[in-house]
Design an enzyme around this catalytic site. Structure first.
Site, PDB file in Angstrom:
ATOM      1  N   LYS A   1       4.228  -7.446  -5.616  1.00  0.00           N
ATOM      2  CA  LYS A   1       4.849  -6.115  -6.522  1.00  0.00           C
ATOM      3  C   LYS A   1       6.294  -6.055  -5.628  1.00  0.00           C
ATOM      4  CE  LYS A   1       5.023  -1.578  -5.644  1.00  0.00           C
ATOM      5  NZ  LYS A   1       5.562   0.210  -6.061  1.00  0.00           N
TER       6      LYS A   1
ATOM      7  N   LYS B   1      10.239  -2.026  -1.892  1.00  0.00           N
ATOM      8  CA  LYS B   1      11.553  -1.489  -0.852  1.00  0.00           C
ATOM      9  C   LYS B   1      11.447  -1.865   0.317  1.00  0.00           C
ATOM     10  CE  LYS B   1      12.212   2.705  -3.396  1.00  0.00           C
ATOM     11  NZ  LYS B   1      10.760   4.032  -3.420  1.00  0.00           N
TER      12      LYS B   1
ATOM     13  N   LYS C   1      -1.450   0.578   2.638  1.00  0.00           N
ATOM     14  CA  LYS C   1      -0.057   0.795   3.743  1.00  0.00           C
ATOM     15  C   LYS C   1      -0.477   1.153   4.973  1.00  0.00           C
ATOM     16  CE  LYS C   1       3.488   2.572  -0.091  1.00  0.00           C
ATOM     17  NZ  LYS C   1       4.001   3.162  -0.431  1.00  0.00           N
TER      18      LYS C   1
HETATM   19  N1  AQP Z   1       7.861  -2.939  -8.497  1.00  0.00           N
HETATM   20  C1  AQP Z   1       7.245  -2.196  -9.196  1.00  0.00           C
HETATM   21  N2  AQP Z   1       7.750  -2.414 -10.572  1.00  0.00           N
HETATM   22  C2  AQP Z   1       7.590  -1.447 -11.245  1.00  0.00           C
HETATM   23  N3  AQP Z   1       8.231  -0.093 -11.197  1.00  0.00           N
HETATM   24  C3  AQP Z   1       8.260  -0.147  -9.875  1.00  0.00           C
HETATM   25  N4  AQP Z   1       8.383   1.069  -9.502  1.00  0.00           N
HETATM   26  C4  AQP Z   1       8.015   0.893  -7.649  1.00  0.00           C
HETATM   27  N5  AQP Z   1       8.558  -0.383  -7.369  1.00  0.00           N
HETATM   28  C5  AQP Z   1       8.060  -1.185  -9.075  1.00  0.00           C
HETATM   29  C6  AQP Z   1       7.320   2.869  -9.652  1.00  0.00           C
HETATM   30  O1  AQP Z   1       9.292   3.431  -8.807  1.00  0.00           O
HETATM   31  C7  AQP Z   1       9.120   4.507  -8.771  1.00  0.00           C
HETATM   32  C8  AQP Z   1       8.725   5.407  -7.934  1.00  0.00           C
HETATM   33  O2  AQP Z   1       8.516   4.154  -6.309  1.00  0.00           O
HETATM   34  P1  AQP Z   1       8.411   4.892  -5.369  1.00  0.00           P
HETATM   35  O3  AQP Z   1       9.994   5.444  -4.511  1.00  0.00           O
HETATM   36  O4  AQP Z   1       8.244   6.255  -5.444  1.00  0.00           O
HETATM   37  O5  AQP Z   1       7.190   4.423  -4.152  1.00  0.00           O
HETATM   38  P2  AQP Z   1       7.110   3.241  -4.648  1.00  0.00           P
HETATM   39  O6  AQP Z   1       6.111   3.143  -5.904  1.00  0.00           O
HETATM   40  O7  AQP Z   1       5.718   2.904  -2.988  1.00  0.00           O
HETATM   41  O8  AQP Z   1       8.091   1.720  -4.855  1.00  0.00           O
HETATM   42  P3  AQP Z   1       8.458   1.061  -3.533  1.00  0.00           P
HETATM   43  O9  AQP Z   1       9.842   0.066  -4.027  1.00  0.00           O
HETATM   44  O10 AQP Z   1       6.733  -0.268  -3.454  1.00  0.00           O
HETATM   45  O11 AQP Z   1       8.538   1.589  -2.029  1.00  0.00           O
HETATM   46  P4  AQP Z   1       7.804   1.507  -1.301  1.00  0.00           P
HETATM   47  O12 AQP Z   1       8.510  -0.115  -0.289  1.00  0.00           O
HETATM   48  O13 AQP Z   1       8.497   2.615   0.423  1.00  0.00           O
HETATM   49  O14 AQP Z   1       6.721   1.592  -0.951  1.00  0.00           O
HETATM   50  C9  AQP Z   1       7.246   4.949  -9.173  1.00  0.00           C
HETATM   51  O15 AQP Z   1       6.945   5.222 -10.456  1.00  0.00           O
HETATM   52  C10 AQP Z   1       6.567   3.379  -9.308  1.00  0.00           C
HETATM   53  O16 AQP Z   1       5.782   3.159  -9.598  1.00  0.00           O
END
Ligand code: AQP
Length: 330
Positions: A194, A197, A111
């Site tokens: 993956k 967001k 990140k």
């Molecule tokens: N691509 C994914 N596949 C499966 N599970 C996912 N999660 C996130 N992306 C995937 C799961 O969603 C939960 C919440 O995630 P988060 O919002 O805390 O942050 P993250 O994992 O960092 O998700 P993002 O969407 O990729 O957000 P950004 O871009 O802001 O970092 C978690 O249980 C995660 O495992």
């Protein structure tokens, strides 16, 4: 009863990965566990967030949880910043965690990217706040995706060191709950990354607010390869996009990936994509309708979050008092 803590960051539009990898599984957990579902807005600000968007996204995540089937009467749904005990315990645990442990966290490296010196201190300390989130309630289980396993290990290390340092079994050992199908949904533009967001491309993800046209368009444009679909999962070698799209189909239809391969093996991607888009629209539509209804009633959503925060605060208070006493605070 075992206790679960789970969180989602309100950092943007929720997507199919968040739903299939997290929220949908949480719905299934509420029957067997005492659950705290948290919108982790303090984690979100480790990267700068527009304040108005942060508020809107916080409501949206809460609405998505409820629209997906998480019952606010049986579970605690709240936003993290409303319970200041998270920050207080995080500070104490910052003094327990070792710099070397945090230096090994791969998510920080990903990140922070190349410009590590310019990353916030909060982003570096993020896993300690996550440990505090969990330990504040003495949660026994945490549902985690692959990407969060390292952070959960750190939570266990911090808890153990705290217990050793103060010669007291205050914190329990936290167990991960890992789910099967749909745990990792990949980008529609690149099957090796993956779905996220923060991916700059809107085309990379299906969001929880995309309408039927947007879903169909994104699925149609999803990256593929020139071959026909494989008849068994062994055919996924070197074909991450086929694995991803068929994996999404399996997760959405609650079937085994082998069954999806049997049903669609030998077909062109174009025909399969039509079935996938139809399935995604059918599964998401009722959730989206309910989300819209809830988003039109922000006072209700905020009421749920405020009420949840009160319950969370009450659960955390004796545990934080025990920690304060153990550490030696007057
Ligand atoms: N691509 C994914 N596949 C499966 N599970 C996912 N999660 C996130 N992306 C995937 C799961 O969603 C939960 C919440 O995630 P988060 O919002 O805390 O942050 P993250 O994992 O960092 O998700 P993002 O969407 O990729 O957000 P950004 O871009 O802001 O970092 C978690 O249980 C995660 O495992």
């Amino acid at each position: 009863m075992s206790r679960i803590f789970s969180g989602v960051q309100p950092t943007g539009d929720l997507h199919l990965g968040n739903y299939l990898g997290a929220i949908r599984n949480w719905v299934r957990l509420q029957d067997d566990y005492e659950c705290l579902f948290c919108v982790v807005d303090m984690h979100a600000i480790t990267n700068w967030q527009d304040p108005a968007e942060l508020r809107a996204n916080t409501r949206e995540v809460a609405a998505a949880m409820m629209a997906s089937g998480i019952d606010p009467k049986r579970n605690i749904i709240f936003n993290q910043s409303r319970v200041p005990a998270h920050a207080e315990l995080a500070w104490i645990l910052n003094c327990v965690a070792r710099l070397g442990w945090l230096n090994r966290m791969t998510q920080f490296k990903e990140k922070a990217g190349k410009n590590r010196e310019n990353a916030s201190v909060g982003l570096f300390a993020y896993p300690v706040l996550m440990a505090a989130d969990i330990l504040l309630y003495k949660a026994t289980h945490v549902p985690v995706g692959e990407d969060q396993k390292q952070h959960l290990e750190l939570t266990r290390d911090i808890a153990q060191k705290f217990n050793n340092d103060f010669k007291k079994e205050l914190f329990p050992v936290v167990e991960p709950l890992i789910f099967g199908a749909g745990t990792r949904v990949m980008s529609l533009r690149d099957g090796t990354n993956k779905m996220s967001k923060s991916d700059p491309s809107q085309q990379s993800r299906i969001t929880m607010t995309d309408d039927a046209d947007a879903i169909a368009r994104k699925v149609r444009k999803a990256k593929t390869d020139p071959d026909v679909l494989p008849g068994s999962p062994t055919g996924f070698a070197g074909r991450p996009e086929a694995a991803n799209l068929m994996g999404i189909y399996a997760a959405l239809s609650d079937t085994d990936i082998s069954q999806v391969c049997q049903d669609f093996g030998g077909q062109q991607f174009s025909a399969f994509k039509q079935s996938l888009a139809d399935l995604a629209v059918a599964k998401l539509a009722p959730i989206q309708d309910e989300m819209r209804r809830l988003m039109d009633d922000p006072a209700y959503v905020e009421g749920v979050l405020a009420d949840g925060a009160k319950k969370a605060q009450a659960m955390a208070a004796p545990i934080l008092a025990e920690v304060r006493e153990t550490v030696g605070f007057l």
